[in-house]
Design an enzyme around this catalytic site. Sequence first.
Site, PDB file in Angstrom:
ATOM      1  N   GLY A  43      41.367  19.547   7.279  1.00  0.00           N
ATOM      2  CA  GLY A  43      42.678  19.811   6.683  1.00  0.00           C
ATOM      3  C   GLY A  43      42.786  19.503   5.202  1.00  0.00           C
ATOM      4  CG  ASP A 100      45.982  17.842   6.614  1.00  0.00           C
ATOM      5  OD1 ASP A 100      45.964  16.647   6.985  1.00  0.00           O
ATOM      6  OD2 ASP A 100      45.743  18.785   7.392  1.00  0.00           O
ATOM      7  CG  ASP A 103      52.641  13.367  12.039  1.00  0.00           C
ATOM      8  OD1 ASP A 103      53.811  12.955  11.917  1.00  0.00           O
ATOM      9  OD2 ASP A 103      52.289  14.083  12.992  1.00  0.00           O
ATOM     10  CE  LYS A 132      55.885  14.985  10.643  1.00  0.00           C
ATOM     11  NZ  LYS A 132      55.707  16.235  11.431  1.00  0.00           N
ATOM     12  CG  PHE A 154      53.889  21.952  13.269  1.00  0.00           C
ATOM     13  CD1 PHE A 154      53.149  20.874  13.750  1.00  0.00           C
ATOM     14  CD2 PHE A 154      53.232  23.138  12.990  1.00  0.00           C
ATOM     15  CE1 PHE A 154      51.778  20.984  13.954  1.00  0.00           C
ATOM     16  CE2 PHE A 154      51.855  23.255  13.185  1.00  0.00           C
ATOM     17  CZ  PHE A 154      51.134  22.177  13.674  1.00  0.00           C
ATOM     18  CG  ASP A 161      45.015  23.395  12.135  1.00  0.00           C
ATOM     19  OD1 ASP A 161      45.243  22.242  11.721  1.00  0.00           O
ATOM     20  OD2 ASP A 161      44.598  23.638  13.277  1.00  0.00           O
ATOM     21  NE  ARG A 167      41.769  23.945   9.568  1.00  0.00           N
ATOM     22  CZ  ARG A 167      42.193  22.755   9.990  1.00  0.00           C
ATOM     23  NH1 ARG A 167      43.011  22.037   9.245  1.00  0.00           N
ATOM     24  NH2 ARG A 167      41.809  22.294  11.149  1.00  0.00           N
TER      25      ARG A 167
HETATM   26  P1  IMP Z   1      48.208  11.561  12.093  1.00  0.00           P
HETATM   27  O1  IMP Z   1      46.891  11.013  12.632  1.00  0.00           O
HETATM   28  O2  IMP Z   1      49.257  11.663  13.158  1.00  0.00           O
HETATM   29  O3  IMP Z   1      48.704  10.877  10.851  1.00  0.00           O
HETATM   30  O4  IMP Z   1      47.993  13.059  11.745  1.00  0.00           O
HETATM   31  C1  IMP Z   1      47.118  13.473  10.853  1.00  0.00           C
HETATM   32  C2  IMP Z   1      46.531  14.796  11.273  1.00  0.00           C
HETATM   33  O5  IMP Z   1      47.314  15.518  12.252  1.00  0.00           O
HETATM   34  C3  IMP Z   1      46.492  15.652  10.051  1.00  0.00           C
HETATM   35  O6  IMP Z   1      45.278  15.481   9.354  1.00  0.00           O
HETATM   36  C4  IMP Z   1      46.664  17.037  10.620  1.00  0.00           C
HETATM   37  O7  IMP Z   1      45.392  17.547  10.953  1.00  0.00           O
HETATM   38  C5  IMP Z   1      47.456  16.868  11.891  1.00  0.00           C
HETATM   39  N1  IMP Z   1      48.905  17.179  11.656  1.00  0.00           N
HETATM   40  C6  IMP Z   1      49.941  16.314  11.639  1.00  0.00           C
HETATM   41  N2  IMP Z   1      51.114  16.938  11.367  1.00  0.00           N
HETATM   42  C7  IMP Z   1      50.804  18.233  11.186  1.00  0.00           C
HETATM   43  C8  IMP Z   1      51.595  19.408  10.851  1.00  0.00           C
HETATM   44  O8  IMP Z   1      52.817  19.382  10.626  1.00  0.00           O
HETATM   45  N3  IMP Z   1      50.903  20.588  10.778  1.00  0.00           N
HETATM   46  C9  IMP Z   1      49.553  20.684  10.978  1.00  0.00           C
HETATM   47  N4  IMP Z   1      48.785  19.607  11.263  1.00  0.00           N
HETATM   48  C10 IMP Z   1      49.397  18.400  11.377  1.00  0.00           C
HETATM   49 MG    MG Z   2      43.555  16.800   9.674  1.00  0.00          MG
END
Ligand code: IMP
Ligand code: MG
Length: 190
Positions: A43, A100, A103, A132, A154, A161, A167
């Site tokens: 990403g 990217d 979250d 976020k 999202f 993606d 992407r």
């Molecule tokens: P985390 O581990 O929950 O912080 O999420 C990180 C990963 O989840 C990112 O590197 C993305 O690959 C994926 N992700 C989280 N939110 C989104 C979104 O809104 N769109 C697409 N991919 C996301």
């Molecule tokens: Mg990712």
Amino acid sequence: MERYEVRTLMSAAEIDAGLDGLAERLVPALEGKQVTAVPVLGGAVMFAADLLRRLSPEILLDFMRIQTYGAATSPQKSAQADWLPHEENIRGRTILLLDDILDTGGTAFEARRVLIEELGAAEVLTVVLIDKPVRRAADIQADDRVLLLKEDLFLVGFGLDLAGRFRNLPELRALEPRAEAIKEKAAEEE
Ligand code: IMP
Ligand code: MG
């Protein structure tokens, strides 16, 4: 994207301006440090390529890939690295960890842990395109970001993606399930 309402959240020009601002803040913060940039595959590829061309050419570049297991929306999902940077590129250095989106934080938390505990990074700066915080579950904050997103949207494009697609969109789009699509899905499930 027929099941979703799509709107442009940031145009390519707005992302460009955001990257200029981020680079202006990072240049003095990284000055005099031995820096290795580590984008999280895949990403962070677009974000890293565009940001790094605005930073010092002394920066090393190596990569990490993190796979997430479990339901994407569950806070219990666990992140595991399956591609690591070379230790000689990390040990004792300042790491610019690039992703990217931050979250729930599971990905960046695990990436930081591996970089510090297993590969000996001196410090890790976590820098993301989108921060976020609404769904944050891990104890991690971004050190800097292009966009602080307050809503739980999202996103796709500029590296993000939906099941592997979108992407390579040059802008960031937000997907919101359309009222009719939700009704259709509910009808299918009945
Ligand atoms: P985390 O581990 O929950 O912080 O999420 C990180 C990963 O989840 C990112 O590197 C993305 O690959 C994926 N992700 C989280 N939110 C989104 C979104 O809104 N769109 C697409 N991919 C996301
Ligand atoms: Mg990712």
